[in-house]
Design an enzyme around this catalytic site. Structure first.
Site, PDB file in Angstrom:
ATOM      1  N   LYS A 161      44.886  20.063  47.914  1.00 62.86           N
ATOM      2  CA  LYS A 161      44.565  20.973  49.012  1.00 62.86           C
ATOM      3  C   LYS A 161      43.049  21.145  49.194  1.00 62.86           C
ATOM      4  O   LYS A 161      42.594  21.513  50.273  1.00 62.86           O
ATOM      5  CB  LYS A 161      45.266  22.303  48.821  1.00 62.86           C
ATOM      6  CG  LYS A 161      46.770  22.145  49.030  1.00 62.86           C
ATOM      7  CD  LYS A 161      47.544  23.413  48.923  1.00 62.86           C
ATOM      8  CE  LYS A 161      49.004  23.193  49.285  1.00 62.86           C
ATOM      9  NZ  LYS A 161      49.762  22.448  48.241  1.00 62.86           N
TER      10      LYS A 161
HETATM   11  C1  LIG Z   1      50.920  21.773  48.443  1.00 67.54           C
HETATM   12  C2  LIG Z   1      51.309  20.757  47.401  1.00 67.54           C
HETATM   13  C3  LIG Z   1      52.266  19.764  47.667  1.00 67.54           C
HETATM   14  C4  LIG Z   1      53.040  19.683  48.971  1.00 67.54           C
HETATM   15  O1  LIG Z   1      52.261  19.303  50.073  1.00 67.54           O
HETATM   16  P1  LIG Z   1      52.749  19.513  51.575  1.00 67.54           P
HETATM   17  O2  LIG Z   1      51.599  19.166  52.421  1.00 67.54           O
HETATM   18  O3  LIG Z   1      53.151  20.971  51.673  1.00 67.54           O
HETATM   19  O4  LIG Z   1      53.933  18.624  51.802  1.00 67.54           O
HETATM   20  C5  LIG Z   1      52.514  18.809  46.683  1.00 67.54           C
HETATM   21  N1  LIG Z   1      51.870  18.861  45.487  1.00 67.54           N
HETATM   22  C6  LIG Z   1      50.952  19.799  45.195  1.00 67.54           C
HETATM   23  C7  LIG Z   1      50.291  19.794  43.869  1.00 67.54           C
HETATM   24  C8  LIG Z   1      50.626  20.787  46.142  1.00 67.54           C
HETATM   25  O5  LIG Z   1      49.699  21.724  45.845  1.00 67.54           O
END
Ligand SMILES: *Cc1c(COP(=O)(O)O)cnc(C)c1O
Length: 462
Positions: free
Chosen positions: A112
């Site tokens: 993120k």
């Molecule tokens: C947010 C997250 C996901 C999922 O991603 P999306 O964009 O919501 O599909 C997968 N793995 C981790 C470690 C995350 O923080």
């Protein structure tokens, strides 16, 4: 370039407006009106460029001239200078044709950061230009909160309030938020669960009068700029493995579908992609929809991959909009039905999605088995989210000669509980974070009462 809503009713917006807005007023999500194209020559020219330069080139058409090139290049360069690896998102080869794309070298050790390091800077830029200030509110059970705080800690025109459930997030995740002591960062521990925190944030967005006209901004994954920033690493990794001359496939550990939707956008821009494999944990709505046309909500399950624990995949709406040939009324009708009862996609859009997307669901027992198996075969310790991707990639690999790129969405040290359960002694935090457990913390505990939270926001925003 304008941005339009997936439900066809809200007004079209500029890039600046779409960054500052979240959800469209008709309940839909914003998408670009036309999809910019990357020619084979433009892709070929990216080979060997820095990540920041590729990012600038891929995102420039979406910015639509609303930020001058020098400024935009500077924002992008600053955003990715916060990553601890020189390659920003290095590719790690696991076997002859399976690669991990390490997206976890940012300040909070999860993917993120790639989007939120840029989003904070974009917001601050536009607010400064307008002479405005804004308040960010968000609820988090983990990764999003810390990434948003790190993305906004240096923003003069933003105050950020992140609510987490008191004593219900892991110590590493809490400290990644509460040890940021910047003047514009406010951590609130709510005496309740994640849903209580989420409900208070939603209520604050629904009725913003408590802020007396100050803009309230959301940084959740429905913000278009987050998708835009994530398109870049699909392009950069494919180019590193030979695009446009060679196709690749991607496997994406998925929840709200923001990450894999960004991959789909890269494909629509002209990146040669063979297939996308969607990995889910036991919260498998995406897998059920694709494999069995069961588009329905099921009760939330707490898993070893908690950042993928969701009931509804909010960004899936953006893909449905494309599959339904951008018919906003059809998307609105489908999603209204979905909110009320189990439903299914129409045959033609489903068939179209199945040509490009495969899916696989991975339960907790399998996550532990995969962490052990992957370590045995490759010496890598995978985090539990990446483990779902590793398994899904192996099972749904397709043509063996096409390189498979599995997105590694978090650093294993961030989810040590699963790694220890899999039989390993744990994983040390990377050197720049090894004092995290000794750092000073700051947070405020509040009751799960909307009035108390809103009063805290009003009194503390600058
Ligand atoms: C947010 C997250 C996901 C999922 O991603 P999306 O964009 O919501 O599909 C997968 N793995 C981790 C470690 C995350 O923080």
């Amino acid at each position: 370039m304008r941005y339009i809503s997936t439900r066809g009713q809200a007004p079209a917006l500029s890039f600046e407006e779409v960054v500052l807005t979240g959800m469209a007023s008709d309940g839909g999500l914003y998408v670009p009106e036309t999809i910019p194209q990357l020619s084979a020559d433009e892709l070929a020219e990216m080979a060997g460029l820095s990540y920041a330069e590729i990012a600038f080139r891929v995102m420039k058409p979406y910015v639509n001239g609303e930020i001058d090139d020098d400024t935009f290049r500077r924002l992008v360069t600053e955003a990715y200078a916060t990553f601890s690896h020189d390659a920003v998102v290095p590719l790690n080869q696991l076997d002859a044709n399976h690669f991990l794309l390490e997206l976890f070298h940012g300040p909070t050790l999860a993917f993120k950061d790639v989007a939120l390091q840029l989003l904070g800077r974009l917001l601050d830029h536009f607010l400064k230009k307008r002479g405005e200030r804004a308040v960010i509110m968000g609820a988090t059970s983990g990764d999003t909160g810390s990434a948003a705080i790190e993305g906004c800690r240096h923003c003069d025109n933003l105050d950020i309030f992140i609510l987490h459930p008191y004593q219900r997030v892991s110590e590493v995740q809490r400290r990644q938020m509460t040890s940021v002591l910047a003047d514009n960062v406010f951590n609130v521990a709510i005496e309740g669960n994640f849903d209580d925190a989420q409900a208070m944030v939603k209520a604050s967005f629904a009725d913003q009068s408590f802020l007396n006209g100050t803009r309230l901004v959301a940084v959740n994954s429905i913000n278009w700029a987050r998708i835009m920033a994530q398109i870049v690493y699909y392009v950069a990794s494919a180019v590193a493995l030979g695009a446009p001359h060679r196709k690749v496939s991607f496997c994406v550990p998925s929840a709200n579908f923001g990450n894999v939707f960004a991959g789909y956008m890269a494909y629509r821009m002209g990146l040669p992609v063979e297939r996308f494999v969607i990995a889910t944990n036991a919260n498998d709505i995406l897998h059920r929809t694709l494999a069995a046309n069961d588009f329905s909500k099921q009760e939330l399950k707490a898993t070893l991959a908690p950042s993928m624990d969701i009931v509804v995949s909010s960004n899936f709406e953006r893909l449905l909009f494309e599959a339904y040939d951008r018919d906003g009324a059809a998307v609105a009708a489908l999603l209204e039905r979905f909110q009320a009862e189990p439903t299914a996609l129409a045959d033609a859009p489903l068939a179209q999605l199945r040509e490009l997307f495969a899916s696989h669901s991975v339960d907790d027992a399998t996550i532990l088995e995969v962490i052990r198996e992957a370590h045995h075969r490759t010496q890598e310790i995978l985090d539990p989210h990446t483990a779902t991707g590793y398994r899904a990639a192996e099972r749904e690999r397709g043509e063996a000669s096409v390189p498979m790129i599995t997105l590694a969405t978090a650093h294993p040290a961030k989810f040590a509980e699963a790694v220890v359960k899999a039989g390993f002694p744990g994983v040390p935090l990377p050197p720049h974070m090894d004092d995290l457990l000794e750092r000073e913390e700051r947070y405020t505990v509040l009751p799960a009462e909307l009035a108390a939270v809103q009063q805290f926001v009003v009194e503390n925003r600058r």
